[in-house]
Scaffold this active site. Structure first.
Site, short mmCIF file in Angstrom:
data_model
loop_
_atom_site.label_atom_id
_atom_site.label_comp_id
_atom_site.label_asym_id
_atom_site.label_seq_id
_atom_site.Cartn_x
_atom_site.Cartn_y
_atom_site.Cartn_z
CE LYS A 114 -0.80 -3.39 6.55
NZ LYS A 114 -1.38 -3.73 5.34
NE ARG A 115 -0.55 5.41 8.11
CZ ARG A 115 -1.24 4.78 7.18
NH1 ARG A 115 -0.70 4.44 6.06
NH2 ARG A 115 -2.51 4.48 7.38
#
Ligand code: GLU
Length: 531
Positions: A252-253
């Site tokens: 997600k990062r």
């Protein structure tokens, strides 16, 4: 009635994995004439990101995933934003305490940390040690009276086995002893995801919970909550993880895995949807189709065909889908224009399954070609040398030249300049290349080809049509008893100076008579006919 929901937490941009979850929920509901809900799960106030909710709604709209019930829409279960429903969760937390399947816990952060450190030293799994479960009613009342902050925890029964029949993963068995006494209400009086999610899925009459596999370990806790509250749990379908090419988890990062960033880079919405739909789902064996419209996806989608294994997020494949969709939409636009110009136009596919437009007269053909050039120019203009578009002489050639590299522009507009260079700044064709030495073509044959080609072209008056140029030269090759390549190769190299370039007929058509004859003549000087 099938009712599904997408329940994102507004903690940042919509991730491509989130888009896939939303899409599968949407497709599944649409396929069975059900309803697709959007619910904002924003009870973790610490993780809230300003503007994330707006950007999420905006992205869903951009990609065409319209919800039937949700924020800013009327619906029988409004509000659809969890932070506006906290009273409801408190009521059920209380009910769970009364039913003795939940209990207040007054442990301080320091105590919990100390407990976890000890567990770590002893190499035990971190788990709440249930210290507060031993508190008597009086002790609890006294602590509350003294305003000691507390959370509410779920009391998970020990030593039981819980079976889940997941629609994708099949039967999954959980040992309840491995499950932590989950916090349901935090000390700020906000519920955790687990409580709010179960309460809402029940109250909003969700029939199918379709979500990422990372939520599978939480599902037994959810099922116990449904049971404790006397509710029938929905059906669950946990979809596989998205992986990088090296099989690591797509994080997600990584900023560029947001849907917005792909749209910003110019990926087309239908291409992105098509690509994402096929990450973990395929309409089944023997089905070779790869390009699907949203409507086709709705018709074909079925949870039974979602795979269990992680799906690889292959950006080369995304580029391929983008190219196919770019072509599809481009040719649709051309079809519309062609019919406007000439209602009698005939459109057939060629061997490469691309449409060929045959007009009833040369004027219509010219008008269409001009429009086609303009459309393509708009797609790549910012990558081109400005002087090509500024001068009328070069602009006229450009509008034709650009049509000859149509496919290349649709694939990668930024490479247009390099492909067009041969029309404006041709390299002086090397003799070895004109002779096609690699293919060991006889020098005399090439000399004949160039001089006879030049002669035929000089007297020719069908320069406005690629087809006419093609007929002329193919007939000439026959007359001279040459293979097509023996005539077309040296002409093409003479025109472009390149080993690879648009074809001979296309180059002649785009350059026009004067420039073409000049270039062929120049090459002819290098390969004089033997006396
Ligand atoms: N709010 C959760 C998330 O952000 C939803 C998980 C679920 O669908 O149950 O992914």
């Amino acid at each position: 009635m099938i009712r599904t929901r997408f329940a994102p937490s507004p903690t940042g941009f919509l991730h491509v994995g989130g888009l896939r979850t939303a899409l599968y929920n949407y497709l599944f509901a649409q396929h069975s004439n059900g309803k697709f809900l959007l619910r904002i799960e924003d009870t973790d106030q610490k993780r809230r990101v300003e503007g994330a909710e707006e950007s999420l709604l905006n992205t869903l709209k951009l990609v065409g995933l319209d919800y039937d019930e949700g924020p800013y829409k009327e619906g029988p279960h409004a509000p659809y934003i969890q932070s506006q429903r906290t009273d409801i969760y408190r009521k059920y937390a209380q009910e769970l305490i009364e039913k003795e399947v939940a209990y207040p816990c007054f442990c301080t952060t320091e105590r919990l940390e100390e407990m976890r450190n000890k567990q770590q030293e002893l190499k035990q799994a971190p788990m709440y040690d249930r210290a507060c479960l031993k508190l008597t009613k009086e002790e609890i009342e006294a602590k509350k009276a003294a305003n000691e902050p507390f959370v509410i925890r779920q009391k998970i029964p020990r030593g039981e086995k819980l079976r889940l029949n997941d629609l994708i993963r099949g039967i999954v068995v959980f040992e309840t002893s491995t499950l932590d006494d989950q916090v349901l209400m935090k000390s700020d009086n906000f519920p955790t995801y687990h409580l709010a999610n179960v309460v809402d899925d029940h109250l909003m009459e969700i029939s199918h919970v379709i979500r990422g596999e990372e939520w599978l370990p939480s599902t037994p806790k959810h099922i116990m909550l449904y049971k404790a509250l006397g509710w029938e749990p929905p059906q669950f379908a946990h979809i596989p993880l998205l992986l990088n090419k090296d099989k690591s988890k797509l994080s997600k990062r990584q900023g560029d895995v947001s849907v917005e960033s792909y749209l910003e880079k110019g990926y087309l919405v239908p291409a992105l949807i098509n690509f994402i739909a096929l990450l973990g789902w395929h309409p089944g064996k023997g089905e070779e189709q790869e390009i699907f419209t949203m409507e086709e996806l709705v018709n074909k989608f079925d949870l039974a065909q979602v795979h269990k294994a992680g799906a690889i997020f292959d950006t080369d494949k995304l580029d391929w889908f983008n190219f196919q969709w770019g072509k599809k939409l481009h040719f649709k636009e051309l079809e519309k224009i062609a019919k406007e110009i000439d209602p009698d136009v005939k459109i057939e596919e060629n061997q490469r399954k691309e449409p060929v437009h045959t007009f009833s007269n040369a004027d219509n053909e010219r008008m269409f070609s001009q429009k086609r050039g303009e459309i393509l120019l708009a797609k790549c203009e910012k990558h081109l040398k400005p002087q090509w578009t500024e001068k009328p002489e070069t602009k006229a050639v450009l509008l034709k030249a650009i049509v000859t590299i149509e496919e290349k522009i649709l694939k990668n507009p930024s490479e247009a300049q390099a492909h067009l260079e041969c029309f404006f700044n041709p390299k002086d064709a090397a003799k070895a290349l004109i002779l096609n030495e690699k293919m060991k073509v006889d020098e005399a044959v090439t000399a004949t080809a160039l001089s006879e080609g030049l002669k035929a072209l000089k007297d020719f008056d069908g320069w406005d049509s690629i087809n006419k140029l093609q007929t002329l030269l193919l007939n000439l090759a026959k007359e001279l008893n040459l293979k097509n390549g023996q005539l077309l190769w040296p002409l093409r190299v003479a025109l472009s100076g390149e080993e690879f370039s648009p074809g001979t007929f296309e180059m002649l058509w785009a350059l026009g008579k004067d420039e073409s004859l000049k270039r062929i003549n120049r090459s002819l000087q290098k390969t004089p006919r033997e006396a």
